[in-house]
Design an enzyme around this catalytic site. Structure first.
Site, PDB file in Angstrom:
ATOM      1  N   LYS A 103       3.035 -16.313  -5.869  1.00 26.60           N
ATOM      2  CA  LYS A 103       2.115 -15.814  -6.895  1.00 26.60           C
ATOM      3  C   LYS A 103       1.981 -16.779  -8.071  1.00 26.60           C
ATOM      4  O   LYS A 103       0.896 -16.914  -8.643  1.00 26.60           O
ATOM      5  CB  LYS A 103       2.573 -14.432  -7.376  1.00 26.60           C
ATOM      6  CG  LYS A 103       2.480 -13.363  -6.285  1.00 26.60           C
ATOM      7  CD  LYS A 103       2.543 -11.963  -6.871  1.00 26.60           C
ATOM      8  CE  LYS A 103       2.687 -10.917  -5.783  1.00 26.60           C
ATOM      9  NZ  LYS A 103       4.070 -10.832  -5.257  1.00 26.60           N
ATOM     10  N   GLU A 119       3.520 -10.227 -16.404  1.00 27.03           N
ATOM     11  CA  GLU A 119       2.084 -10.149 -16.730  1.00 27.03           C
ATOM     12  C   GLU A 119       1.769  -8.788 -17.341  1.00 27.03           C
ATOM     13  O   GLU A 119       2.556  -7.842 -17.272  1.00 27.03           O
ATOM     14  CB  GLU A 119       1.222 -10.422 -15.488  1.00 27.03           C
ATOM     15  CG  GLU A 119       1.389  -9.432 -14.355  1.00 27.03           C
ATOM     16  CD  GLU A 119       0.500  -9.761 -13.153  1.00 27.03           C
ATOM     17  OE1 GLU A 119       0.362 -10.943 -12.792  1.00 27.03           O
ATOM     18  OE2 GLU A 119      -0.049  -8.803 -12.579  1.00 27.03           O
ATOM     19  N   HIS A 174       1.053   2.906  -3.168  1.00 23.52           N
ATOM     20  CA  HIS A 174       0.642   1.508  -3.351  1.00 23.52           C
ATOM     21  C   HIS A 174      -0.093   0.946  -2.148  1.00 23.52           C
ATOM     22  O   HIS A 174      -0.185  -0.258  -1.974  1.00 23.52           O
ATOM     23  CB  HIS A 174       1.839   0.609  -3.698  1.00 23.52           C
ATOM     24  CG  HIS A 174       2.599   1.094  -4.902  1.00 23.52           C
ATOM     25  ND1 HIS A 174       2.077   1.039  -6.176  1.00 23.52           N
ATOM     26  CD2 HIS A 174       3.818   1.653  -5.013  1.00 23.52           C
ATOM     27  CE1 HIS A 174       2.952   1.558  -7.022  1.00 23.52           C
ATOM     28  NE2 HIS A 174       4.019   1.942  -6.347  1.00 23.52           N
ATOM     29  N   ARG A 214      -6.173 -13.600   5.058  1.00 25.61           N
ATOM     30  CA  ARG A 214      -6.299 -13.005   6.393  1.00 25.61           C
ATOM     31  C   ARG A 214      -7.544 -12.131   6.413  1.00 25.61           C
ATOM     32  O   ARG A 214      -8.194 -11.949   5.392  1.00 25.61           O
ATOM     33  CB  ARG A 214      -5.079 -12.132   6.678  1.00 25.61           C
ATOM     34  CG  ARG A 214      -4.944 -11.041   5.631  1.00 25.61           C
ATOM     35  CD  ARG A 214      -4.073  -9.875   6.010  1.00 25.61           C
ATOM     36  NE  ARG A 214      -4.291  -8.781   5.099  1.00 25.61           N
ATOM     37  CZ  ARG A 214      -3.638  -8.598   3.948  1.00 25.61           C
ATOM     38  NH1 ARG A 214      -2.732  -9.464   3.567  1.00 25.61           N
ATOM     39  NH2 ARG A 214      -3.919  -7.580   3.183  1.00 25.61           N
TER      40      ARG A 214
END
Lengths: 168, 495
Positions: free
Chosen positions: B116, B200, B235, B292
């Site tokens: 990330k 973040e 989630h 993907r």
């Protein structure tokens, strides 16, 4: 016939009268239903109730049926069936090991008494559902230990009509 | 074009890929574990190769076995589907080394986008807005606290590796920072072998909107518009749609441009997805890039009319894109509902088992990407997705109506599915209004239970089923009993 049906955890008494080929009347609480139906396939039944038509899909589970109608899933259990099984002292009822009618019926004849010796396949009880008569047979050789019904009794699937103690 | 490809996946996505291959005259090789000997994807492929026992790590995640299967069957390329090895850079790298075409981006891109922090750095360099926060990892509590103060609480501590909700902690106050950081880092270290974390901003009322992109090996990159994926449970997305009711034409264009910029910054090739968070004031931020084919790709196919799997194969075969950006004109509205074997009354807990009966909905504008059949077993080892029900209609309102109709007609007996929950969700006021945020289910459906409506019908169906038992039940009873009664041998008789 009297049922106690549990639907998604709520139980209500239901009175059912068979009114003809593929038709019955049912009453639950204040509601009355006039029903005709047709079995379309193993899992599909077309039902007409009070003039309205719908399709129901049904599958049998260990302790009842799952019914799907219009995308909604219902778990429906015969509360008395659970009771009947409890009194028989066994878990699951099955035609293989117990003398039990395959569908709601009336006892026509009891052919055995407590203490009788029976061979596998011997007639023990004859029941009738509407115009059909059938003879329930001993599932294994043994001694009749109790007869739980009398002629004229209404009986339900899962109900143990005759207890037989198997030969050691 | 390839003559034969191996599909390194199972379930509905393997069938989806095989379907396009058959249309294109490409032979397919399925792989399967011992739990999937009679699975639908095995039955659909031209060839099938056993790759191991049910455990994913020994079968569908088994690099060596899959490469070996491809070589043994002379497959030229491997389509990884989604999940399993689809975003594993080591697998893509192995394919490259073994001269097998990996149908997806180069391994280096998978590697970079899978980390990330690296992805954030690449996007910042490419001029793509990222969520406010650090662009490097830190293990210094003072730095974390200073940054959190600058961002404003709540903040999110995130592991730089992995995904799937692991290694993520929300922090609401400075006092909780150190503990949350340690927990997130420990979890990530255990799950991904890398405990690096960064921080973040956390948005409480955010939207999750992603853009489909296609990029060929000649440097052509286009986007195929957005997918709104805000409806999530545990989630995981459960309902997706396009277009998003939240985007204005201007914002859509701006985000589309940013998605293309993101793909170019990443040197992306093949089909990919750029995920954005959109806050309440319509600021958008790069979240991550999925390297993907997405689960929810069909909604894009429905509105654009483009077969994304075919595009993947063309790009992988070295062909240039067939479309320019201005030729991509979406039409109408599409919604997807994921049909899992799960219980919506029990926190969507998976319900594997045997499917006694399956009847798929039909009609104009209805598509069901389905990986199971009547009699199929849903194994406990894998993601319990059964199918993706997708509709296409002229407008959002009509698409909702079509989806509700399709859900009503969808019959799956034997395993619990959330069709009833989905109908209630789609017809709920906030969904109809398009007021959908990532906390939608928690906010509106956290304690959902089916209503009593229709239970009288269920009661009557039970009685009818008692009075006229199905053939299979009487046949079963007869099979169990050597001296069968007439009740058991008559079959489907009527009262």
């Amino acid at each position: 016939m009297e049922y106690n049906l549990t639907i998604n955890d709520r139980t209500d008494p239901v009175h059912v009268d068979i009114t003809g080929d593929n038709s019955f009347e049912a009453a639950r609480n204040q509601d009355a239903f006039e029903v005709s139906f047709a079995r379309i396939s193993d899992h599909k039944i077309a039902i007409q109730v009070n003039g309205q038509t719908f399709n129901a899909h049904v599958t049998r589970t260990d302790d009842g049926k799952i019914v799907m109608i219009e995308g909604r899933t219902f778990t429906v259990r015969d509360a008395d069936l659970a009771e009947r099984r409890k009194t028989s002292g066994k878990g699951m009822a099955s035609a293989e090991t117990e003398v039990t009618p395959p569908m709601p019926a009336v006892v026509i004849l009891v052919a055995v008494s407590p203490g009788d010796q029976v061979e596998k396949g011997d007639a023990v009880v004859t029941v009738s559902a509407m115009k059909m008569e059938t003879t329930l047979t001993a599932p294994y050789p043994g001694e009749v230990t109790s007869v739980n019904v009398a002629e004229g009794d209404k009986v339900m699937p899962g109900e143990i009509l005759v207890d037989i103690r198997g030969q050691a | 074009m390839f003559k034969k490809i191996l599909v390194a996946n199972r379930g509905e996505i393997a069938l989806r890929v095989i379907s396009t291959c058959r249309e294109m005259g490409i032979k397919t090789v399925a792989v399967y574990s011992d739990a999937d000997v009679h699975a639908a994807h095995v039955l659909a492929a031209d060839q099938a190769v056993r790759i191991g026992p049910p455990e994913p790590s020994l079968s569908y995640l088994n690099l060596d076995a899959i490469i070996e299967a491809a070589k043994a069957t002379n497959a030229q390329a491997i389509h990884p589907g989604y999940g399993f090895l689809s975003e594993n850079p080591e697998f893509a790298n192995r394919c490259e080394q073994e001269k097998l075409v990996f149908i997806g981006p180069p391994s280096r891109v998978i590697q970079e986008m899978g980390d990330k922090i690296t992805a954030r750095q690449i996007m910042v360099r490419g001029g793509v807005p990222v969520t406010p926060g650090l662009t490097s990892t830190t293990s210094d509590p003072a730095t974390l606290l200073r940054e959190a103060e600058a961002l404003g609480y709540p903040v999110l501590i995130k592991a730089t590796a992995g995904g799937g909700g692991k290694g993520i902690r929300r922090v609401d106050a400075p006092a909780d920072m150190v503990e949350a950081w340690e927990a997130a880092s420990r979890e990530a270290l255990n799950a991904f072998g890398n405990g690096d974390i960064y921080i973040e901003k956390f948005f409480t009322r955010a939207k999750h909107i992603e853009f489909q992109i296609l990029a060929d090996t000649f440097g052509n990159t286009i986007h195929l518009f957005e997918r709104e994926c805000s409806v999530q449970r545990r989630h995981q997305k459960i309902v997706e749609e396009t277009p998003s009711p939240a985007l204005t034409p201007e914002l859509r264009q701006e985000m589309g441009n940013a998605a293309v910029a993101a793909a170019k910054a990443a040197d992306y090739v093949n089909a990919g997805t750029v995920e954005f968070l959109v806050d309440e004031t319509n600021n958008f931020y790069f979240l991550e890039m999925n390297t993907r084919l997405q689960v929810e790709h069909p909604v894009t196919e429905m509105t654009t009319g483009i077969d994304l799997v075919r595009q993947q194969l063309e790009i992988a075969a070295g062909n240039p894109l067939e479309y320019t950006q201005k030729e991509i004109v979406p039409r109408g509205h599409s919604i997807e509902c994921r049909i899992y074997a799960e219980d919506p009354e029990k926190d969507f807990f998976p319900c594997p088992g045997r499917i006694d009966f399956l009847e798929e909905p039909k009609g104009p504008g209805i598509r069901n990407d389905c990986g199971v059949y009547s009699g199929a077993e849903v194994p406990v080892e894998y993601d319990p997705i059964l199918s993706k029900l997708v509709v296409h209609a002229e407008s959002r309102e009509l698409a909702i109506a079509k989806m509700v109709k399709a859900l009503k007609e969808y019959v799956i007996l034997g395993v619990r599915t959330p069709t009833d929950f989905l109908m209630d969700l789609l017809r709920s006021e906030p969904f109809v209004q398009g007021e959908v945020f990532t906390n939608f289910i928690d906010q509106h459906f956290s304690d959902w239970h089916p209503g009593d409506a229709g239970d009288a019908m269920a009661m009557l169906a039970f009685i009818a089923d008692e009075l006229a038992p199905p053939k299979s039940a009487t046949a079963q009873a007869a099979a169990n009993d050597t001296v069968a009664t007439p009740f058991q041998t008559l079959g489907n008789w009527k009262l």
